[in-house]
Design an enzyme around this catalytic site. Structure first.
Site, PDB file in Angstrom:
ATOM      1  N   GLY A  16       0.818  -1.213   0.000  1.00  0.00           N
ATOM      2  CA  GLY A  16       0.000   0.000   0.000  1.00  0.00           C
ATOM      3  C   GLY A  16       0.848   1.257   0.000  1.00  0.00           C
ATOM      4  CE1 TYR A 139      -8.766   3.395   9.555  1.00  0.00           C
ATOM      5  CE2 TYR A 139      -8.716   5.714  10.163  1.00  0.00           C
ATOM      6  CZ  TYR A 139      -8.079   4.595   9.671  1.00  0.00           C
ATOM      7  OH  TYR A 139      -6.757   4.672   9.297  1.00  0.00           O
ATOM      8  CB  THR A 167      -0.648  13.399  12.092  1.00  0.00           C
ATOM      9  OG1 THR A 167      -1.666  14.348  11.857  1.00  0.00           O
ATOM     10  CG2 THR A 167       0.526  13.676  11.177  1.00  0.00           C
ATOM     11  CG  ASN A 168      -4.963  13.457   8.435  1.00  0.00           C
ATOM     12  OD1 ASN A 168      -5.106  13.749   9.613  1.00  0.00           O
ATOM     13  ND2 ASN A 168      -5.961  13.092   7.676  1.00  0.00           N
ATOM     14  CG  LEU A 169       0.331   8.957   6.991  1.00  0.00           C
ATOM     15  CD1 LEU A 169       0.624   7.480   6.777  1.00  0.00           C
ATOM     16  CD2 LEU A 169       1.463   9.619   7.770  1.00  0.00           C
ATOM     17  CG  HIS A 182      -6.866  10.150   3.258  1.00  0.00           C
ATOM     18  ND1 HIS A 182      -6.237   8.962   2.970  1.00  0.00           N
ATOM     19  CD2 HIS A 182      -7.541   9.945   4.414  1.00  0.00           C
ATOM     20  CE1 HIS A 182      -6.533   8.080   3.915  1.00  0.00           C
ATOM     21  NE2 HIS A 182      -7.309   8.646   4.802  1.00  0.00           N
ATOM     22  NE  ARG A 190     -13.318  17.867  -6.517  1.00  0.00           N
ATOM     23  CZ  ARG A 190     -13.757  18.675  -5.558  1.00  0.00           C
ATOM     24  NH1 ARG A 190     -13.313  18.539  -4.336  1.00  0.00           N
ATOM     25  NH2 ARG A 190     -14.650  19.591  -5.819  1.00  0.00           N
TER      26      ARG A 190
HETATM   27  N1  LIG Z   1      -3.077   7.267   4.868  1.00  0.00           N
HETATM   28  C1  LIG Z   1      -3.126   7.958   5.995  1.00  0.00           C
HETATM   29  O1  LIG Z   1      -3.315   9.179   6.006  1.00  0.00           O
HETATM   30  C2  LIG Z   1      -2.916   7.257   7.317  1.00  0.00           C
HETATM   31  C3  LIG Z   1      -2.836   8.049   8.471  1.00  0.00           C
HETATM   32  C4  LIG Z   1      -2.645   7.430   9.709  1.00  0.00           C
HETATM   33  C5  LIG Z   1      -2.541   6.055   9.778  1.00  0.00           C
HETATM   34  N2  LIG Z   1      -2.622   5.314   8.629  1.00  0.00           N
HETATM   35  C6  LIG Z   1      -2.499   3.860   8.759  1.00  0.00           C
HETATM   36  O2  LIG Z   1      -1.439   3.425   7.939  1.00  0.00           O
HETATM   37  C7  LIG Z   1      -1.721   2.112   7.456  1.00  0.00           C
HETATM   38  C8  LIG Z   1      -1.544   2.072   5.952  1.00  0.00           C
HETATM   39  O3  LIG Z   1      -2.459   2.970   5.333  1.00  0.00           O
HETATM   40  P1  LIG Z   1      -2.334   3.363   3.785  1.00  0.00           P
HETATM   41  O4  LIG Z   1      -2.816   4.756   3.666  1.00  0.00           O
HETATM   42  O5  LIG Z   1      -0.991   2.992   3.273  1.00  0.00           O
HETATM   43  O6  LIG Z   1      -3.442   2.424   3.152  1.00  0.00           O
HETATM   44  P2  LIG Z   1      -3.471   1.670   1.721  1.00  0.00           P
HETATM   45  O7  LIG Z   1      -2.599   2.338   0.723  1.00  0.00           O
HETATM   46  O8  LIG Z   1      -4.924   1.505   1.403  1.00  0.00           O
HETATM   47  O9  LIG Z   1      -2.831   0.274   2.034  1.00  0.00           O
HETATM   48  C9  LIG Z   1      -3.478  -0.638   2.849  1.00  0.00           C
HETATM   49  C10 LIG Z   1      -3.063  -2.029   2.479  1.00  0.00           C
HETATM   50  O10 LIG Z   1      -3.826  -2.921   3.301  1.00  0.00           O
HETATM   51  C11 LIG Z   1      -4.031  -4.089   2.579  1.00  0.00           C
HETATM   52  N3  LIG Z   1      -5.313  -4.694   2.942  1.00  0.00           N
HETATM   53  C12 LIG Z   1      -6.546  -4.105   2.951  1.00  0.00           C
HETATM   54  N4  LIG Z   1      -7.480  -5.010   3.252  1.00  0.00           N
HETATM   55  C13 LIG Z   1      -6.842  -6.198   3.432  1.00  0.00           C
HETATM   56  C14 LIG Z   1      -7.262  -7.513   3.744  1.00  0.00           C
HETATM   57  N5  LIG Z   1      -8.564  -7.818   3.945  1.00  0.00           N
HETATM   58  N6  LIG Z   1      -6.325  -8.504   3.842  1.00  0.00           N
HETATM   59  C15 LIG Z   1      -5.022  -8.216   3.636  1.00  0.00           C
HETATM   60  N7  LIG Z   1      -4.550  -6.989   3.344  1.00  0.00           N
HETATM   61  C16 LIG Z   1      -5.457  -5.997   3.238  1.00  0.00           C
HETATM   62  C17 LIG Z   1      -4.047  -3.749   1.106  1.00  0.00           C
HETATM   63  O11 LIG Z   1      -3.360  -4.788   0.449  1.00  0.00           O
HETATM   64  P3  LIG Z   1      -3.569  -5.125  -1.144  1.00  0.00           P
HETATM   65  O12 LIG Z   1      -2.949  -3.969  -1.851  1.00  0.00           O
HETATM   66  O13 LIG Z   1      -2.847  -6.400  -1.336  1.00  0.00           O
HETATM   67  O14 LIG Z   1      -5.059  -5.209  -1.357  1.00  0.00           O
HETATM   68  C18 LIG Z   1      -3.333  -2.399   1.040  1.00  0.00           C
HETATM   69  O15 LIG Z   1      -2.134  -2.471   0.317  1.00  0.00           O
HETATM   70  C19 LIG Z   1      -3.117   1.758   7.944  1.00  0.00           C
HETATM   71  O16 LIG Z   1      -3.015   0.969   9.084  1.00  0.00           O
HETATM   72  C20 LIG Z   1      -3.716   3.105   8.281  1.00  0.00           C
HETATM   73  O17 LIG Z   1      -4.704   2.997   9.278  1.00  0.00           O
HETATM   74  C21 LIG Z   1      -2.794   5.884   7.402  1.00  0.00           C
END
Ligand SMILES: NC(=O)c1ccc[n+]([C@@H]2O[C@H](COP(=O)([O-])OP(=O)(O)OC[C@H]3O[C@@H](n4cnc5c(N)ncnc54)[C@H](OP(=O)(O)O)[C@@H]3O)[C@@H](O)[C@H]2O)c1
Length: 312
Positions: A16, A139, A167-169, A182, A190
Site C-alpha cells: 500500500g 474507524y 497523523t494524516n499522511l 484523502h 480536482r
Molecule cells: N493514509 C493515511 O493518512 C494514514 C494516516 C494514519 C494512519 N494510517 C495507517 O497506515 C496504514 C496504511 O495505510 P495506507 O494509507 O498505506 O493504506 P493503503 O494504501 O490503502 O494500504 C493498505 C493495504 O492494506 C491491505 N489490505 C486491505 N485489506 C486487506 C485484507 N482484507 N487482507 C489483507 N490486506 C489488506 C491492502 O493490500 P492489497 O494492496 O494487497 O489489497 C493495502 O495495500 C493503515 O493501518 C492506516 O490505518 C494511514
C-alpha cells in the site's frame, strides 16, 4: 533489536501507500528478508488466512499496516466495513504474533482515534478523554481497540507489541481514487482537472476552517522503522510534522501548485470532520529521536509532480 540483516520482517499492507515507503526504508537498512502479503492471497479478515500467512512467513518482526482506509466520504459511506475489517485484521494479527512468539510487533493506529475536541497539540494521554469525531469514529475506535489488545497482551503474556499513531499522511504513491482518497490527493486530482479543462469554480467540502497536520509518507516510514528498532514500551506514540494548516490554506496552496487560478468555493453543508488536528511529538523525539524532515510545501510539490507523472 538484532541487526535488520538478521531479521525476517512481515509487513502486512506492505504494497500500500505507507507500506511501500516502509518497505523501501527496510531495504535501505539491509533487511534480511521482507515478506509482503497481498489481500488477494491472504485476506487478513479471515483467521485461517492469518494463520497460513504466519506459517508461510515465520517472521521475527511484524509491522501491521494492512487496513481499509479512506477520507470523510468513504468513512460516511462505509462505517461498518471500516470498523469490522480493521478490528478483525488487527486482532488476528496481534493474536497470531503472540501465539507464535514473534519477537516484535508494530501496530500502526491513526489520529482518527483521538476525541473530537482534544486540546492541541494532541497528547497521547488524551486518547481516552472523549468520543472521536462522528464521521471517523467507527474507524478510529476499531484502531484504538488494538491498542488495548496490545497493552493487554503485553501485561498478560509479555508480548512485545508497540503502537504508533501517525497523523494524516500524504505523498507520492497516495491513493487518488475518487471514492477512497484523502483530502490532499482529492484536491490535487480536482484542481489539476479543472486547470486542464479551464473550468471554475472548484468546490471543497466543509467551511475550510478545520485544520489538519500532514506528515510526508517517507517521514512516517522512517519513524515506524526507527520505532521498530528502538522502542519497546506499552505507551502509544504519536508521529507528526508539527505543521498545522487550515483546509482553506491547503486548498489554495494545492491550487497554485496545480496551475489552477479559478475560484475556490467552500461548501459548509458538507462535514468538516474533526475541527483541529496536530499531535504532540515529544514522546517520539525522546524515545527514538523522531523529527519530521519534509516541510509541507516541499512535500506537496513532490506529490503533485508524482501525480502528473503517474496518473492514469
Ligand atoms: N493514509 C493515511 O493518512 C494514514 C494516516 C494514519 C494512519 N494510517 C495507517 O497506515 C496504514 C496504511 O495505510 P495506507 O494509507 O498505506 O493504506 P493503503 O494504501 O490503502 O494500504 C493498505 C493495504 O492494506 C491491505 N489490505 C486491505 N485489506 C486487506 C485484507 N482484507 N487482507 C489483507 N490486506 C489488506 C491492502 O493490500 P492489497 O494492496 O494487497 O489489497 C493495502 O495495500 C493503515 O493501518 C492506516 O490505518 C494511514
Amino acid at each position: 533489536m538484532a541487526r535488520w540483516a538478521d531479521q525476517r520482517v512481515l509487513v502486512t499492507g506492505g504494497a500500500g501507500f505507507l507500506g511501500s515507503a516502509v518497505c523501501a526504508q527496510l531495504r535501505a537498512r539491509g533487511v534480511g528478508e521482507l515478506v509482503v502479503p497481498r489481500s488477494a492471497r491472504y485476506d487478513l479478515t479471515q483467521p485461517e488466512a492469518v494463520g497460513k500467512l504466519f506459517a508461510d512467513a515465520s517472521p521475527d518482526v511484524v509491522i501491521h499496516l494492512a487496513a481499509r482506509v479512506g477520507g470523510i466520504g468513504a468513512n460516511l459511506a462505509r462505517p461498518a466495513e471500516l470498523y469490522v475489517t480493521n478490528l478483525l485484521m488487527g486482532t488476528y494479527v496481534i493474536e497470531e504474533a503472540r501465539r507464535r512468539e514473534v519477537g516484535k510487533t508494530v501496530v500502526v493506529g491513526t489520529i482518527c482515534s483521538y476525541p473530537k475536541h482534544t486540546p492541541v497539540p494532541f497528547s497521547e494521554d488524551a486518547l481516552w478523554d472523549g468520543y472521536p469525531e462522528e464521521t471517523n469514529a467507527p474507524y478510529g475506535i476499531a484502531k484504538k481497540a488494538l491498542l488495548v489488545h496490545a497493552q493487554a497482551n503485553r501485561a498478560q503474556y509479555g508480548q512485545n507489541v508497540i503502537y504508533l499513531l501517525p497523523t494524516n499522511l500524504y505523498g507520492p504513491g497516495d491513493n487518488f481514487d475518487p471514492e477512497w482518497s484523502h483530502v490532499i490527493p482529492a484536491l490535487i486530482r480536482r484542481f489539476t482537472a479543472a486547470a486542464e479543462a479551464g473550468t471554475s469554480p472548484v468546490e471543497v467540502w466543509g467551511t475550510g476552517r478545520a485544520t489538519r497536520e500532514f506528515l510526508f509518507v517517507d517521514d512516517a516510514a522512517r519513524g515506524i522503522v526507527d520505532a521498530a528498532e528502538r522502542y519497546d514500551s506499552p505507551e502509544p506514540v504519536n508521529l507528526g510534522s508539527g505543521e498545522e494548516v487550515s483546509i482553506a490554506d491547503l486548498a489554495h496552496r494545492i491550487a497554485a501548485l496545480c496551475g489552477y487560478d479559478g475560484e475556490i468555493v467552500f461548501d459548509p453543508s458538507k462535514p468538516d470532520g474533526q475541527p483541529r488536528r496536530r499531535v504532540d511529538t515529544t514522546r517520539a523525539a525522546r524515545y527514538f529521536g523522531f523529527r519530521a524532515q519534509v516541510p509541507l510545501e516541499e512535500g506537496l510539490a513532490r506529490t503533485v509532480a508524482w501525480y502528473r507523472e503517474h496518473r492514469p
